[in-house]
Design an enzyme around this catalytic site. Sequence first.
Site, mmCIF file in Angstrom:
data_model
loop_
_atom_site.group_PDB
_atom_site.id
_atom_site.type_symbol
_atom_site.label_atom_id
_atom_site.label_comp_id
_atom_site.label_asym_id
_atom_site.label_seq_id
_atom_site.Cartn_x
_atom_site.Cartn_y
_atom_site.Cartn_z
ATOM 1 N N ASP A 125 -10.458 110.275 47.359
ATOM 2 C CA ASP A 125 -8.758 110.036 47.924
ATOM 3 C C ASP A 125 -8.332 109.016 47.266
ATOM 4 O OD1 ASP A 125 -6.678 111.063 48.939
ATOM 5 O OD2 ASP A 125 -7.024 109.680 50.775
ATOM 6 N N TYR A 127 -4.904 106.224 46.929
ATOM 7 C CA TYR A 127 -3.779 105.385 47.464
ATOM 8 C C TYR A 127 -2.694 105.185 46.399
ATOM 9 C CZ TYR A 127 -2.155 101.611 50.920
ATOM 10 O OH TYR A 127 -1.157 101.013 51.740
ATOM 11 N N HIS A 132 4.575 105.103 49.782
ATOM 12 C CA HIS A 132 3.569 105.054 50.857
ATOM 13 C C HIS A 132 3.034 103.955 51.171
ATOM 14 C CE1 HIS A 132 0.488 106.369 53.738
ATOM 15 N NE2 HIS A 132 -0.321 106.365 52.841
ATOM 16 N N ARG A 141 1.434 94.098 57.048
ATOM 17 C CA ARG A 141 1.077 92.893 56.595
ATOM 18 C C ARG A 141 2.537 92.185 56.249
ATOM 19 N NH1 ARG A 141 -2.702 96.110 53.751
ATOM 20 N NH2 ARG A 141 -1.017 96.412 52.196
ATOM 21 N N GLU A 198 -1.603 113.478 55.895
ATOM 22 C CA GLU A 198 -1.264 112.952 54.640
ATOM 23 C C GLU A 198 -1.014 114.106 53.775
ATOM 24 O OE1 GLU A 198 -3.169 108.397 54.667
ATOM 25 O OE2 GLU A 198 -4.183 110.190 53.540
ATOM 26 N N GLU A 200 -0.674 115.421 50.480
ATOM 27 C CA GLU A 200 -1.050 115.049 48.981
ATOM 28 C C GLU A 200 -1.105 116.363 48.155
ATOM 29 O OE1 GLU A 200 -4.433 112.562 49.035
ATOM 30 O OE2 GLU A 200 -4.361 111.783 50.808
ATOM 31 N N ASP A 232 -5.074 115.074 54.009
ATOM 32 C CA ASP A 232 -6.234 114.224 54.300
ATOM 33 C C ASP A 232 -5.799 113.902 55.726
ATOM 34 O OD1 ASP A 232 -8.623 113.149 53.532
ATOM 35 O OD2 ASP A 232 -7.554 111.380 53.135
ATOM 36 N N ARG A 236 -5.695 107.166 62.713
ATOM 37 C CA ARG A 236 -5.172 105.967 62.418
ATOM 38 C C ARG A 236 -5.579 104.833 63.405
ATOM 39 N NH1 ARG A 236 -3.334 106.598 57.511
ATOM 40 N NH2 ARG A 236 -1.524 108.461 57.323
ATOM 41 N N GLN A 239 -9.255 104.050 62.109
ATOM 42 C CA GLN A 239 -9.055 103.718 60.870
ATOM 43 C C GLN A 239 -8.701 101.918 60.959
ATOM 44 O OE1 GLN A 239 -6.335 105.543 57.973
ATOM 45 N NE2 GLN A 239 -6.718 103.970 56.682
ATOM 46 N N TYR A 243 -11.569 99.680 59.194
ATOM 47 C CA TYR A 243 -11.402 99.672 57.824
ATOM 48 C C TYR A 243 -11.671 98.674 56.831
ATOM 49 C CZ TYR A 243 -6.907 97.318 57.340
ATOM 50 O OH TYR A 243 -5.907 96.400 57.529
ATOM 51 N N LYS A 252 -11.383 109.072 57.961
ATOM 52 C CA LYS A 252 -11.116 110.094 57.223
ATOM 53 C C LYS A 252 -12.032 111.216 57.045
ATOM 54 C CE LYS A 252 -7.286 108.049 55.118
ATOM 55 N NZ LYS A 252 -6.060 108.627 54.947
ATOM 56 N N THR A 256 -10.451 117.402 55.858
ATOM 57 C CA THR A 256 -9.493 117.466 54.665
ATOM 58 C C THR A 256 -9.241 118.780 54.117
ATOM 59 O OG1 THR A 256 -10.115 115.395 53.617
ATOM 60 C CG2 THR A 256 -8.772 116.765 52.216
ATOM 61 N N THR A 349 -0.904 109.800 49.781
ATOM 62 C CA THR A 349 0.138 110.353 50.283
ATOM 63 C C THR A 349 1.360 110.279 49.552
ATOM 64 O OG1 THR A 349 -0.894 109.778 52.453
ATOM 65 C CG2 THR A 349 1.535 110.188 52.458
ATOM 66 N N GLU A 363 4.174 106.921 58.736
ATOM 67 C CA GLU A 363 5.529 106.349 58.194
ATOM 68 C C GLU A 363 6.829 106.759 58.758
ATOM 69 O OE1 GLU A 363 5.356 106.138 53.866
ATOM 70 O OE2 GLU A 363 3.675 107.871 54.455
#
Length: 417
Positions: A125, A127, A132, A141, A198, A200, A232, A236, A239, A243, A252, A256, A349, A363
């Site tokens: 997968d 990113y 996204h 961040r 997600e 995709e 996917d 959250r 994760q 992560y 994850k 899927t 995503t 999101e």
Amino acid sequence: MPLLKSWVTSANSAESPFPLNNLPYGVFSTGDEPPRCGVAIGDMILDMAAAEDVGLVDMGEADVFFLPFWNDVMDLGPEAWAALRARLIAILSEGAAEQAEVEPLLVPMAEATLHLPIAVSEYTDFYAGRHHATNVGTMFRGAENALPPNWLHIPIGYNGRASTVVVSGTDIVRPNGQTKAPDADAPSFGPCKRLDIELEMGAIVGGMTAMGDTLSVAEADEMIFGYVLLNDWSARDIQAWEYQPLGPFQAKAFATSISPWIVTTAALDPFRAPTPPREVPLLPHLEEPGPMLFDISLSVGLQPAGSSTETVICRTNYNEMYYSAAQQLAHHASSGCAMTTGDLLGSGTISGPERDNRGSLLEISWGGKDPIQLPGDITRSFLEDGDTVTLYGAALGDGYKIGFGSCTGTILPARSL
């Protein structure tokens, strides 16, 4: 390209996702018969095992369509894929001499059960959608550090689990996992509370490379057999705790979902679209020789538990991606990593610039701070048990569309340990 007319009249409707221009590949079964390869045409499925058995289709290898996956056909390579598509168009076209022979081999789609169309070898997968990545990075961040330093240089990815790739219609059990609340001294274990989707696209690799070999972007594009819709599913809260520093793992690995029909690259060729202008020039091994994305309209429907109403919560397009599947595959092989027939690559995503273009609940609800309003005074920040999510996608031609079939899943409660 105009609509290609078929003697299967349902395929000529502008509303059909499966016109003669499409001819997607899947695996189906009827009654007690074993799963086998089929091709969607209108509201029917051409039984490829039966077509091979009577000699209407010959791939030069025996019984490749009697198997419950398309991997053996993929192994035959691009020339064989092109020959097969040409043969199918010939025998299904309006006025085809073979109509009387082919007609008894058609199975009503309504009477068939659909299965995974491939034996998934590996699952990776990515990113690779800028909207996204920017949204998620901003949430966690701040806007000034939204994209990691490497993001504009390489398609970031992680190796997922092929064992839990499932076909559309498979229920999804809410995962258990370890989470840690911000004000807690220690983590706890239990059902995921922030279950997400997600939106995709999945690219299916139709060839192999030896360990140590690399691929150009053009070579990678030729190796992609086709595309599916891909959800996917993401936990959250699990994760967020697990992560760092190595990325997603259990958040994850639990599921899927993919759509049941592989839309071939050949069917999508008329809809090719370029990747966006580059803020930072890519290194030569990732430069594209031409348009490698596709103009595919995508949407997400959410039907909350206890409701009979589905609400479209997202509309976007595959052409919003920053990196194409061909670039992702070329990057994957650039270290000398061996690629295998049946490898599945998730695009990452697919989000657009506006709120209703965002391909994940994380999101859309901005981390739960701005819940989605649904009919009946229902709100959602993340998925609840009993909710059903469906992905839709189609490339829109002049009076026809190239569809994928839906990609749907319903959330079941977590299982107790």
